[in-house]
Design a protein around this motif. Structure first.
Motif, short mmCIF file in Angstrom:
data_model
loop_
_atom_site.label_atom_id
_atom_site.label_comp_id
_atom_site.label_asym_id
_atom_site.label_seq_id
_atom_site.Cartn_x
_atom_site.Cartn_y
_atom_site.Cartn_z
N ALA A 131 -7.57 -7.69 -37.48
CA ALA A 131 -6.66 -8.16 -36.44
C ALA A 131 -5.24 -8.33 -36.99
CB ALA A 131 -7.17 -9.48 -35.87
N ARG A 132 -5.11 -8.88 -38.19
CA ARG A 132 -3.78 -9.06 -38.79
C ARG A 132 -3.09 -7.72 -39.02
NH1 ARG A 132 -2.00 -13.56 -41.84
NH2 ARG A 132 -3.62 -14.63 -40.67
N ASP A 133 -3.84 -6.73 -39.46
CA ASP A 133 -3.29 -5.38 -39.62
C ASP A 133 -2.75 -4.85 -38.29
OD1 ASP A 133 -3.92 -5.00 -42.40
OD2 ASP A 133 -5.99 -4.60 -41.85
N MET A 134 -3.55 -5.04 -37.23
CA MET A 134 -3.16 -4.51 -35.92
C MET A 134 -1.92 -5.22 -35.39
SD MET A 134 -3.70 -2.23 -33.79
CE MET A 134 -3.29 -1.77 -32.12
N GLN A 135 -1.85 -6.52 -35.61
CA GLN A 135 -0.69 -7.27 -35.13
C GLN A 135 0.58 -6.84 -35.86
OE1 GLN A 135 -3.90 -10.72 -34.27
NE2 GLN A 135 -2.34 -11.20 -35.78
N ALA A 136 0.47 -6.53 -37.15
CA ALA A 136 1.62 -6.04 -37.90
C ALA A 136 1.97 -4.61 -37.47
CB ALA A 136 1.33 -6.10 -39.39
N TRP A 137 0.95 -3.78 -37.26
CA TRP A 137 1.18 -2.41 -36.77
C TRP A 137 1.93 -2.45 -35.45
CZ3 TRP A 137 -0.10 0.25 -32.35
CH2 TRP A 137 0.03 1.65 -32.37
N SER A 138 1.50 -3.31 -34.55
CA SER A 138 2.13 -3.41 -33.23
C SER A 138 3.60 -3.79 -33.36
CB SER A 138 1.40 -4.44 -32.36
OG SER A 138 0.05 -4.07 -32.15
N ALA A 139 3.91 -4.73 -34.25
CA ALA A 139 5.30 -5.17 -34.41
C ALA A 139 6.19 -4.03 -34.90
CB ALA A 139 5.34 -6.34 -35.38
N VAL A 140 5.72 -3.30 -35.92
CA VAL A 140 6.53 -2.20 -36.46
C VAL A 140 6.66 -1.08 -35.45
CG1 VAL A 140 6.72 -0.49 -38.30
CG2 VAL A 140 5.96 -2.81 -38.83
N ARG A 141 5.60 -0.81 -34.69
CA ARG A 141 5.67 0.23 -33.66
C ARG A 141 6.61 -0.19 -32.53
NH1 ARG A 141 6.25 4.01 -33.14
NH2 ARG A 141 5.03 4.72 -31.34
N MET A 142 6.66 -1.48 -32.21
CA MET A 142 7.62 -1.94 -31.20
C MET A 142 9.05 -1.66 -31.65
SD MET A 142 5.74 -5.53 -30.16
CE MET A 142 6.97 -6.13 -28.99
N ILE A 143 9.31 -1.88 -32.93
CA ILE A 143 10.63 -1.56 -33.48
C ILE A 143 10.89 -0.07 -33.38
CG2 ILE A 143 12.01 -1.53 -35.60
CD1 ILE A 143 10.55 -4.15 -36.38
N GLY A 144 9.88 0.73 -33.71
CA GLY A 144 10.03 2.17 -33.63
C GLY A 144 10.30 2.65 -32.21
N GLU A 145 9.58 2.08 -31.25
CA GLU A 145 9.79 2.45 -29.84
C GLU A 145 11.21 2.11 -29.41
OE1 GLU A 145 7.80 3.75 -27.24
OE2 GLU A 145 6.52 4.44 -28.87
N SER A 146 11.67 0.94 -29.80
CA SER A 146 13.01 0.51 -29.39
C SER A 146 14.10 1.38 -30.00
CB SER A 146 13.22 -0.95 -29.79
OG SER A 146 14.54 -1.35 -29.52
N THR A 147 14.03 1.62 -31.30
CA THR A 147 15.09 2.39 -31.96
C THR A 147 15.12 3.84 -31.47
OG1 THR A 147 13.60 2.80 -33.83
CG2 THR A 147 15.14 0.96 -34.03
N SER A 148 13.94 4.39 -31.15
CA SER A 148 13.92 5.76 -30.66
C SER A 148 14.51 5.88 -29.26
CB SER A 148 12.50 6.31 -30.67
OG SER A 148 11.68 5.64 -29.74
N ARG A 149 14.37 4.80 -28.47
CA ARG A 149 14.87 4.85 -27.09
C ARG A 149 16.34 4.43 -27.00
NH1 ARG A 149 10.74 4.45 -23.25
NH2 ARG A 149 12.42 4.51 -21.68
N THR A 150 16.73 3.46 -27.81
CA THR A 150 18.11 2.96 -27.74
C THR A 150 19.02 3.59 -28.79
OG1 THR A 150 17.70 1.11 -29.27
CG2 THR A 150 17.23 0.74 -26.92
N ARG A 151 18.43 4.29 -29.75
CA ARG A 151 19.16 4.87 -30.89
C ARG A 151 19.95 3.79 -31.63
NH1 ARG A 151 19.44 10.45 -31.11
NH2 ARG A 151 17.63 11.28 -30.00
N SER A 152 19.35 2.60 -31.72
CA SER A 152 20.01 1.49 -32.41
C SER A 152 18.94 0.56 -32.97
CB SER A 152 20.90 0.72 -31.44
OG SER A 152 21.38 -0.48 -32.03
N ASP A 153 19.23 -0.01 -34.16
CA ASP A 153 18.34 -1.03 -34.70
C ASP A 153 19.00 -2.41 -34.66
OD1 ASP A 153 20.24 -0.80 -36.66
OD2 ASP A 153 18.83 -0.36 -38.30
N ASP A 154 20.02 -2.54 -33.82
CA ASP A 154 20.65 -3.83 -33.64
C ASP A 154 19.65 -4.80 -33.02
OD1 ASP A 154 23.08 -5.64 -33.31
OD2 ASP A 154 22.32 -5.51 -31.25
#
Length: 392
Positions: free
Chosen positions: A294-317
């Motif tokens: 479960a801890r692995d999945m929760q960390a995976w989800s967090a990093v993937r959320m960052i990936g989804e955001s940066t790919s859509r907004t083209r920003s890591d702000d």
């Protein structure tokens, strides 16, 4: 004209290939915790949690190749005496603005408060405390870990669906056990179950893994559960790993066990194999030679959320990331049958909860028939009208 178009195309491709990728640095802040479990085969791995983040970094970089983006992970492991606030500040000084926080509640709050003035956005992947989403909520902390109330509600829905409404509840003597007990009481009241008796299991210390340990347990637990009023299921709250794993097959009455042992609510389990999860499990196994937790999945989800955001907004702000994740365009595919979204009132990730018995997935909550005007996932945990959170 054709030659000109070909020349322009080649120049564009060469320029894109030669440009340096835009790098997004992600920090992973965690405390060194003792790896203990009553079961030898369930002792957490040294890389529990961060392994999931590393898998997600690989996934982000696969997509990032086409968008000229690159993601990296900076692992910061704190000793017991280290200050989480100082560690968060140090990450900010090194150019990190997005942090995966695998910390206890108080340390998480210290890191979040220190990071507020430094424009840090944290993702809580470990702390289950409801207060982090309620009276102690922070506007710069997103939660991919479920709350205790979400886990308790998921379990209660299934037990009520099974018509196992009469509960014998045993709660451990440690603070985390009591918090889980509070969540289970709330869930029972919310969904129409009745706790016929509640007992406290006091942790008096002592080693269970002695030559006479099994004999002692076999004698003690039936007596401890003897004389309870008629009940359908024994529900245990034992986050401290003191007694719950010993309960199945050792109670005075032949009854199922749920909660911290037996039927366990969790955000992920190594036996999960639906909705494409097998492919996810196999990739994780290939990289780390163990099952995903479960801890692995929760960390995976967090990093993937960052990936989804940066790919859509083209920003890591951090502000752009938070705005996107709170908005209507965000949804995370996480191999759980539904796309996950963010509760904008307390920044908790909506998610189904798996009910596992240690070998198989028995069910997935929300259960059929538990309806909600916005999302059935909001039947798990504290809903918007109940929330005390005032993001600050």
């Amino acid at each position: 004209m054709i030659r000109l178009l070909l020349t322009v195309t080649v120049i564009f491709m060469w320029t894109s290939a030669s440009a340096e990728p835009v790098e997004t640095k992600i920090g992973y802040l965690r405390r060194a915790e003792p790896s203990t479990s009553l079961s030898l085969i369930q002792i957490p791995a040294e890389n529990n949690g961060i392994a999931g983040a590393q898998l997600a970094i690989n996934d982000n970089n696969t997509t990032g190749k086409f968008l000229n983006q690159r993601f990296s992970l900076d692992d910061v492991r704190l000793r017991e005496s280290d200050d989480a606030a100082a560690a968060a500040a140090a990450l900010a000084e090194h150019g990190v603005s997005l942090v995966i926080a695998d910390l206890p509640a108080d340390s998480l709050l210290a890191a979040a408060d220190a990071g507020r003035s430094r424009n840090l956005l944290l993702f809580n992947v470990g702390a289950l405390d409801d207060r982090l989403r309620e009276e102690d909520c922070r506007a710069n902390v997103i939660h991919t870990a479920p709350t205790r109330s979400m886990l308790a509600d998921a379990l209660a829905q299934y037990l009520v669906w099974k018509q196992w409404r009469r509960w014998l509840m045993i709660v451990g003597s440690h603070p985390a056990d009591k918090l889980y007990g509070d969540a289970l009481r709330r869930a029972a009241k919310r969904f129409g179950a009745r706790i016929v008796q509640e007992k406290v299991f006091e942790d008096t210390g002592g080693a269970r893994r002695t030559d006479s340990g099994v004999v002692q347990i076999q004698r003690q637990l039936p007596v401890f559960t003897q004389g309870a009023p008629a009940y359908d299921v024994l529900v245990a709250a034992d986050e401290s790993e003191v007694f719950a794993s010993y309960l199945p097959y050792r109670t005075w009455d032949p009854r199922p066990v749920a909660g911290s042992a037996g039927l366990v609510p969790t955000s992920w389990d190594g036996s999960h194999d639906q909705w494409g999860a097998v492919q996810m499990q196999e990739r994780f196994m290939k990289l780390f030679s163990r099952r995903m937790t479960a801890r692995d999945m929760q960390a995976w989800s967090a990093v993937r959320m960052i990936g989804e955001s940066t790919s859509r907004t083209r920003s890591d702000d951090p502000k752009a990331t938070l705005d996107f994740l709170k908005g209507p365009d965000f949804a995370l595919a996480a191999f759980k049958g539904q796309r996950l979204t963010l509760r904008d009132w307390n920044l908790q990730l909506r998610q189904p909860i798996l009910l596992a018995d240690g070998r198989m997935i028995v069910s997935v909550s929300p259960q059929e028939g538990f309806l909600h005007q916005v999302s059935e996932l909001d039947t798990l945990g504290i809903d918007r009208p109940e929330s005390k959170c005032k993001l600050q």
